[in-house]
Design an enzyme around this catalytic site. Structure first.
Site, short mmCIF file in Angstrom:
data_model
loop_
_atom_site.label_atom_id
_atom_site.label_comp_id
_atom_site.label_asym_id
_atom_site.label_seq_id
_atom_site.Cartn_x
_atom_site.Cartn_y
_atom_site.Cartn_z
N ILE A 42 0.90 -1.15 0.00
CA ILE A 42 0.00 0.00 0.00
C ILE A 42 0.94 1.20 0.00
O ILE A 42 1.86 1.27 0.80
CB ILE A 42 -0.96 -0.05 1.21
CG1 ILE A 42 -1.77 1.22 1.40
CG2 ILE A 42 -0.27 -0.36 2.49
CD1 ILE A 42 -2.84 1.07 2.50
N SER A 43 0.76 2.13 -0.93
CA SER A 43 1.70 3.25 -1.10
C SER A 43 1.76 4.13 0.14
O SER A 43 0.79 4.21 0.91
CB SER A 43 1.30 4.10 -2.30
OG SER A 43 1.23 3.33 -3.48
N GLN A 44 2.88 4.83 0.29
CA GLN A 44 3.08 5.83 1.34
C GLN A 44 1.94 6.88 1.24
O GLN A 44 1.57 7.26 0.12
CB GLN A 44 4.43 6.48 1.04
CG GLN A 44 4.94 7.49 2.00
CD GLN A 44 6.26 8.06 1.50
OE1 GLN A 44 6.73 7.72 0.41
NE2 GLN A 44 6.84 8.94 2.28
#
Ligand code: SAM
Length: 217
Positions: free
Chosen positions: A64-66
């Site tokens: 899950i992206s930053q």
């Protein structure tokens, strides 16, 4: 209730320190990211880290992206509320949930079937009724649901897939990282104008690879 108060506090702190202080200015994006419960999109064991300034593992070698990266991509789409958006790379469904607050309908595609199933369940449980999850090669777009006013790609590609151009409405934006196979890409915004495709470089990012017909093998 105590538990959710705790996550609410962490979420507001994330919005202030990781997003606002670093230049995210679109109030609708800040509001959406201050609302979506990121802790619901990670595994139980990772919930304590849900608001940390980093990507988190979601299984199948994916992340899950930053939060800052999600905010940058959402802001770059320049959404007003009435758009139909395509997201390529559903992952946990978190960014799709954020987009659901910013656009009218969100179509999201994930190539790993189990991630798509899991994301669909999470989004349904949390009540995100305007998000539609598909499992297929997202580099082909979703012709049956086009045209889209915005297309956002959350994995790093080797080139701009031709189907995206064909499925983009006039005036629409594509936000996509393009570059090397692992870990180093530039984020581009492509805007479809009557007589040109306007291209802007939004800076360096690091994404997992976009794998598919118009991506990496
Ligand atoms: N937006 C996601 C979130 O909020 O959790 C994070 C996405 S993760 C950084 C990138 C995702 O793109 C991975 O789940 C990966 O399986 C997916 N992906 C890679 N190539 C794809 C393709 N051709 N079509 C659809 N999804 C793809």
């Amino acid at each position: 209730p105590q538990r959710s108060d705790y996550f609410d506090k962490l979420r507001q702190r994330m919005v202030q320190h990781q997003l606002r202080n670093r230049g995210i200015a679109d109030e609708r994006v800040l509001q959406a990211m201050g609302t979506v419960p990121r802790e619901e999109f990670v595994s139980k064991g990772a919930q304590g880290d849900a608001y940390e300034d980093c990507p988190l593992p979601i299984g199948f070698g994916q992340t899950i992206s930053q939060p800052f990266t999600v905010a940058c991509q959402c802001e770059a789409l320049q959404l007003q509320a009435n758009e139909r958006v395509l997201e390529v790379g559903t992952g946990s469904g978190y960014a799709a949930a954020v987009l659901s607050h910013l656009a009218k309908e969100v179509y999201t595609v994930e190539r790993v079937p189990k991630l798509a199933t899991q994301a669909r369940a999470t989004l349904r449980r949390l009540g995100y009724a305007n998000v539609h999850v598909f499992s297929t090669d997202g580099t082909l777009g979703l012709p049956a649901h086009s045209p889209f006013d915005g297309i956002v790609v959350t994995a790093g590609g080797s080139q701009l897939p031709q189907p995206f151009l064909e499925q983009l409405a006039m005036g629409g934006r594509i936000v996509m990282p393009i570059g090397e196979y692992l870990g180093s890409q530039m984020m581009y915004r492509f805007t479809k104008l009557p007589d040109e495709l306007h291209v802007e470089n939004l800076g360096g990012f690091a994404f997992v690879p976009l794998i598919g017909r118009y991506g990496w093998d």
